[in-house]
Motif scaffolding. Structure first.
Motif, PDB file in Angstrom:
ATOM      1  N   GLY A   1      -8.185  -8.088  -8.064  1.00 13.50           N
ATOM      2  CA  GLY A   1      -7.427  -7.126  -8.849  1.00 13.50           C
ATOM      3  C   GLY A   1      -8.512  -6.022  -8.232  1.00 13.50           C
ATOM      4  O   GLY A   1      -7.437  -5.365  -8.617  1.00 13.50           O
ATOM      5  N   LEU A   2      -8.188  -6.222  -6.999  1.00 16.03           N
ATOM      6  CA  LEU A   2      -8.731  -4.485  -6.451  1.00 16.03           C
ATOM      7  C   LEU A   2      -7.174  -4.159  -6.009  1.00 16.03           C
ATOM      8  O   LEU A   2      -6.731  -2.934  -5.953  1.00 16.03           O
ATOM      9  CB  LEU A   2      -9.564  -4.967  -4.846  1.00 16.03           C
ATOM     10  CG  LEU A   2     -10.864  -5.200  -5.170  1.00 16.03           C
ATOM     11  CD1 LEU A   2     -11.231  -5.462  -4.067  1.00 16.03           C
ATOM     12  CD2 LEU A   2     -11.398  -4.250  -6.102  1.00 16.03           C
ATOM     13  N   LEU A   3      -6.014  -5.450  -5.967  1.00 17.93           N
ATOM     14  CA  LEU A   3      -4.831  -4.737  -5.145  1.00 17.93           C
ATOM     15  C   LEU A   3      -3.679  -5.094  -6.294  1.00 17.93           C
ATOM     16  O   LEU A   3      -2.724  -6.214  -6.030  1.00 17.93           O
ATOM     17  CB  LEU A   3      -4.289  -4.447  -3.956  1.00 17.93           C
ATOM     18  CG  LEU A   3      -3.130  -4.333  -3.722  1.00 17.93           C
ATOM     19  CD1 LEU A   3      -2.722  -3.023  -3.637  1.00 17.93           C
ATOM     20  CD2 LEU A   3      -2.987  -4.647  -2.336  1.00 17.93           C
ATOM     21  N   PRO A   4      -3.598  -4.516  -7.555  1.00 16.37           N
ATOM     22  CA  PRO A   4      -2.509  -5.295  -7.721  1.00 16.37           C
ATOM     23  C   PRO A   4      -0.955  -5.231  -7.609  1.00 16.37           C
ATOM     24  O   PRO A   4      -0.243  -4.819  -6.684  1.00 16.37           O
ATOM     25  CB  PRO A   4      -2.439  -4.343  -9.601  1.00 16.37           C
ATOM     26  CG  PRO A   4      -3.129  -3.306  -9.549  1.00 16.37           C
ATOM     27  CD  PRO A   4      -3.380  -3.250  -8.079  1.00 16.37           C
ATOM     28  N   PRO A   5      -0.486  -7.018  -7.747  1.00 18.40           N
ATOM     29  CA  PRO A   5       0.626  -6.706  -7.116  1.00 18.40           C
ATOM     30  C   PRO A   5       2.004  -6.387  -7.821  1.00 18.40           C
ATOM     31  O   PRO A   5       2.124  -5.948  -8.777  1.00 18.40           O
ATOM     32  CB  PRO A   5       0.710  -8.155  -7.288  1.00 18.40           C
ATOM     33  CG  PRO A   5      -0.499  -9.377  -7.707  1.00 18.40           C
ATOM     34  CD  PRO A   5      -1.053  -7.715  -8.620  1.00 18.40           C
ATOM     35  N   LEU A   6       3.009  -5.569  -6.407  1.00 19.04           N
ATOM     36  CA  LEU A   6       3.758  -5.032  -7.517  1.00 19.04           C
ATOM     37  C   LEU A   6       5.078  -5.999  -7.947  1.00 19.04           C
ATOM     38  O   LEU A   6       5.843  -6.065  -9.383  1.00 19.04           O
ATOM     39  CB  LEU A   6       4.987  -4.193  -6.131  1.00 19.04           C
ATOM     40  CG  LEU A   6       4.603  -3.900  -5.224  1.00 19.04           C
ATOM     41  CD1 LEU A   6       5.525  -3.554  -4.454  1.00 19.04           C
ATOM     42  CD2 LEU A   6       4.581  -2.667  -6.484  1.00 19.04           C
ATOM     43  N   SER A   7       4.763  -7.481  -7.693  1.00 16.57           N
ATOM     44  CA  SER A   7       5.313  -9.019  -8.539  1.00 16.57           C
ATOM     45  C   SER A   7       4.750  -9.900  -8.451  1.00 16.57           C
ATOM     46  O   SER A   7       3.349  -9.785  -7.399  1.00 16.57           O
ATOM     47  CB  SER A   7       6.867  -8.625  -8.575  1.00 16.57           C
ATOM     48  OG  SER A   7       7.305  -8.801  -7.134  1.00 16.57           O
TER      49      SER A   7
ATOM     50  N   TYR B   1       0.845  -1.040  -0.154  1.00 12.19           N
ATOM     51  CA  TYR B   1      -0.170  -0.380  -0.071  1.00 12.19           C
ATOM     52  C   TYR B   1       0.558   0.997  -0.151  1.00 12.19           C
ATOM     53  O   TYR B   1       1.685   1.423   0.523  1.00 12.19           O
ATOM     54  CB  TYR B   1      -0.746   0.173   1.135  1.00 12.19           C
ATOM     55  CG  TYR B   1      -1.875  -1.027   1.610  1.00 12.19           C
ATOM     56  CD1 TYR B   1      -3.259  -1.080   0.389  1.00 12.19           C
ATOM     57  CD2 TYR B   1      -1.895  -2.054   2.227  1.00 12.19           C
ATOM     58  CE1 TYR B   1      -3.846  -2.538  -0.366  1.00 12.19           C
ATOM     59  CE2 TYR B   1      -2.632  -3.682   2.183  1.00 12.19           C
ATOM     60  CZ  TYR B   1      -4.046  -3.027   1.118  1.00 12.19           C
ATOM     61  OH  TYR B   1      -5.195  -4.296   0.670  1.00 12.19           O
ATOM     62  N   ALA B   2       1.151   1.968  -1.295  1.00 16.63           N
ATOM     63  CA  ALA B   2       2.246   3.237  -1.600  1.00 16.63           C
ATOM     64  C   ALA B   2       3.200   2.524  -1.507  1.00 16.63           C
ATOM     65  O   ALA B   2       3.392   1.571  -2.151  1.00 16.63           O
ATOM     66  CB  ALA B   2       1.539   4.411   0.054  1.00 16.63           C
ATOM     67  N   THR B   3       3.679   2.739   0.110  1.00 16.91           N
ATOM     68  CA  THR B   3       5.370   2.528  -0.016  1.00 16.91           C
ATOM     69  C   THR B   3       5.305   1.297   0.927  1.00 16.91           C
ATOM     70  O   THR B   3       6.648   0.679   1.442  1.00 16.91           O
ATOM     71  CB  THR B   3       6.181   4.101  -0.107  1.00 16.91           C
ATOM     72  OG1 THR B   3       5.528   4.299   1.728  1.00 16.91           O
ATOM     73  CG2 THR B   3       6.288   4.702  -0.933  1.00 16.91           C
ATOM     74  N   THR B   4       4.052   0.905   1.512  1.00 14.88           N
ATOM     75  CA  THR B   4       4.492   0.065   2.556  1.00 14.88           C
ATOM     76  C   THR B   4       3.599  -1.115   1.880  1.00 14.88           C
ATOM     77  O   THR B   4       3.072  -1.178   1.671  1.00 14.88           O
ATOM     78  CB  THR B   4       3.355   0.143   3.719  1.00 14.88           C
ATOM     79  OG1 THR B   4       3.422   2.150   4.243  1.00 14.88           O
ATOM     80  CG2 THR B   4       3.033  -1.048   4.858  1.00 14.88           C
ATOM     81  N   PRO B   5       5.367  -1.755   2.945  1.00 12.74           N
ATOM     82  CA  PRO B   5       5.293  -3.582   2.124  1.00 12.74           C
ATOM     83  C   PRO B   5       4.328  -4.710   3.007  1.00 12.74           C
ATOM     84  O   PRO B   5       4.235  -4.570   4.129  1.00 12.74           O
ATOM     85  CB  PRO B   5       6.485  -4.221   1.924  1.00 12.74           C
ATOM     86  CG  PRO B   5       7.009  -3.301   2.776  1.00 12.74           C
ATOM     87  CD  PRO B   5       7.060  -1.864   2.743  1.00 12.74           C
ATOM     88  N   VAL B   6       3.667  -4.991   2.271  1.00  7.66           N
ATOM     89  CA  VAL B   6       2.144  -6.408   3.104  1.00  7.66           C
ATOM     90  C   VAL B   6       2.132  -6.999   2.878  1.00  7.66           C
ATOM     91  O   VAL B   6       2.016  -7.737   3.886  1.00  7.66           O
ATOM     92  CB  VAL B   6       0.720  -5.456   2.904  1.00  7.66           C
ATOM     93  CG1 VAL B   6      -0.303  -5.712   3.380  1.00  7.66           C
ATOM     94  CG2 VAL B   6       0.430  -3.783   2.426  1.00  7.66           C
ATOM     95  N   LEU B   7       2.513  -7.060   1.002  1.00  8.57           N
ATOM     96  CA  LEU B   7       3.053  -9.258   0.878  1.00  8.57           C
ATOM     97  C   LEU B   7       3.944  -9.416  -0.315  1.00  8.57           C
ATOM     98  O   LEU B   7       4.972  -8.657  -0.280  1.00  8.57           O
ATOM     99  CB  LEU B   7       1.381 -10.195  -0.036  1.00  8.57           C
ATOM    100  CG  LEU B   7       0.148  -9.350   0.358  1.00  8.57           C
ATOM    101  CD1 LEU B   7      -0.858 -10.520  -0.527  1.00  8.57           C
ATOM    102  CD2 LEU B   7      -0.037 -10.537   1.427  1.00  8.57           C
TER     103      LEU B   7
END
Length: 553
Positions: A326-332, A288-294
């Motif tokens: 698909g509500l939060l697109p993964p970074l990778s 979320y923004a710059t905060t890693p969550v997964l």
């Protein structure tokens, strides 16, 4: 107890509800005495009258409800006949309420800490700056993350469990004489629940506060209450000291509550080697923004099986679900559906890809539009995904209502406000089924329900899975639910999968230390369980520091 006269005295209370000019009895001649420093637990299934009785202790009734007769006094003040000025002076200052659904109770337009400070300022208990400092102390003791910062967020920017703890802190802001706790730990994971329960209990004890604790969780009420009152359809069934009630309830209805949650479906075997999963997360990293969550999350969910995803609030359970939808697109990393990569954002997915993945939400109260009839709520996805209109659409809605075991003739034209919590959750299930998906995310779907209703929902979901060969991702913090319905378990902590496997393996030692912590944190039907657990973990009183700060020591 330090006084003979009760702080709250209720005698022969009768409350009715009026619908279409028809009177419906809700509370039937109930008595209640509550002294300072005492906690009474109210239990019973949905519709028993627990919340209505708790609100009546404040001199309050919901719209459509009326006190037909009886007496309610608080510290000698007649609340039934009290004028609005007296009630305004009492409510928020001397009497506080912690609602079950924090998400529906906070104002979404204001920051959390501003809402916390409102009552202390209005009642001249303390100025804004002092109340905000006090709020941060309470947030810290109730184990909210980043206590110095979290209050300056808006309600939608924190998790349900975090918002529930913020509401508990807000209720304590004026140091009330009476607090009504209406299912205050429903949205909390088991490890957080322990600390919140201990903090609440110690604060109530140290400040000599009286409390009414409403819950459907018998193991929780055993840790909190001095006495337990059992209600059924507005009638008092029995009342006794907690130890007596837990060991030897007298009435058959009470015994039936003690015996609930017997349901446990047979565990299905693991998928065969080479079987393509319906949903596969492959090294998914999200923020979320710059905060890693997964962080590099991977697990599979196969057709006809249930994977329970468990972990503390903030562990990444719901974030994983947001990546799948698909509500939060993964970074990778990527999400596969039947072996085919899904576009990262739902906006890039076609209608067929959207149809295959549906959700059932935790709080049916906030998930269903209160202005739409049941026919519209279920009918919209029927029309959108299947293209059915007119009589064909109505016929399909009728079929879906029958599938969730509600009479179509009775419920087709009703509004959500006319349904019980369990019935609303069934409508949520029907809405998900309306798209004819192959995969459903169940996000804490039984946490807000009493145990009898929750068992019915679990049985319904199991039956539908068998009939339709559905795959479920079951997000939950309730390990008894995991035991009842899961085939496989994924344990998450701090955005990572720490352990996964078949259910029968996960509940047998040796465990990962974090899994062991979760399992040992599940409350037991023993009034001494919480004290013994805190002793084992080397904690004397989690709430002592909070009490000291609140008292200004």
């Amino acid at each position: 107890m330090t006084e003979k006269e009760p702080l709250v005295r209720i005698r022969n209370l009768n409350i009715i509800g009026i619908t279409d000019e028809t009177e419906v009895p809700i509370i039937n001649g109930v008595d209640l005495d509550l002294h300072r420093g005492e906690v009474i637990g109210l239990i019973g299934e949905s519709g028993a009258g627990k919340s209505t009785l708790g609100l009546a202790a404040m001199g309050f009734t919901r719209d459509g409800c009326h006190i037909r007769g009886g007496e309610v006094t608080f510290d000698g003040i007649d609340l039934v006949d009290a004028g609005p000025e007296i009630r305004r002076e009492l409510l928020g200052k001397r009497i506080a309420y912690v609602a079950q659904s924090a998400a529906a109770s906070f104002n979404p337009a204001h920051r959390i800490i501003r809402q916390h400070s409102e009552a202390p300022m209005v009642h001249s208990v303390m100025p804004r700056q002092q109340s905000e400092e006090d709020a941060i102390d309470l947030y810290n003791r109730l184990r909210l993350p980043n206590p110095e910062e979290i209050g300056f967020r808006y309600p939608h920017q924190v998790s349900g469990g975090q918002l529930q703890r913020a509401m508990t802190a807000m209720a304590m802001s004026c140091r009330p004489d009476l607090i009504i706790f209406d299912e205050p730990t429903t949205a909390l994971d088991v490890t957080t629940q322990i600390e919140v329960l201990a903090a609440i209990r110690d604060i109530v004890s140290q400040f000599n506060t009286a409390a009414i604790y409403i819950t459907h969780d018998l193991a929780v009420v055993a840790q909190m209450a001095d006495r337990i009152k059992v209600l059924f359809r507005g009638d008092e069934v029995e009342e006794a000291a907690t130890g007596t009630m837990m060991k030897s309830p007298k009435e058959e209805y009470t015994k039936s509550l003690w015996a609930v949650r017997s349901f446990q479906r047979k565990q299905k075997p693991l998928a065969k080697k080479g079987e393509v999963p319906v949903i596969s997360l492959q090294s998914v990293t999200a923020a979320y923004a710059t905060t890693p969550v997964l962080r590099e999350v991977s697990f599979d969910i196969h057709r006809g099986r249930t994977v329970a995803v468990v972990g503390e609030s903030g562990s990444g359970k719901s974030t994983a679900a947001r990546c799948i939808t698909g509500l939060l697109p993964p970074l990778s990393g990527q999400v596969l559906n039947n072996g085919n990569p899904l576009p990262a954002s739902f906006r890039q997915r076609n209608r067929e890809q959207l149809r295959q993945i549906q959700m059932i939400y935790q709080m049916a109260d906030t998930a269903l539009n209160p202005r739409m009839k049941i026919s519209e709520i279920i009918g919209r996805p029927v029309e959108f995904y299947l293209g059915l209109t007119g009589n064909e659409k109505k016929k399909r809605v009728f079929q879906l209502l029958e599938q969730i075991e509600l009479d179509p003739a009775q419920y087709y034209n009703r509004l959500p406000t006319e349904l019980s919590g369990g019935q609303k959750q069934r409508i949520g299930i029907a809405r998900a089924l309306a798209a004819e998906p192959e995969f459903i995310i169940c996000d804490e779907v039984t946490s807000a329900l009493d145990q009898l209703v929750a068992e019915g929902i679990l049985k319904l979901l199991a039956k539908l899975q068998d009939q339709m060969d559905l795959a479920y991702m079951f997000i939950t913090h309730d390990l008894s639910t995991v035991r009842a319905i899961a085939d496989e378990v994924v344990v998450m902590k701090d955005g990572e999968v720490v352990e996964s496997g078949a259910k029968n393996k996960m509940f047998k030692p040796p465990h990962h230390p974090y899994t062991d912590l979760l399992l040992s944190s599940v409350p037991e039907m023993d009034e001494n369980w919480l004290d013994e657990l805190l002793d084992q973990r080397g904690v004397e009183n989690i709430g002592d520091a909070a009490v000291s700060k609140m008292a200004g020591n």
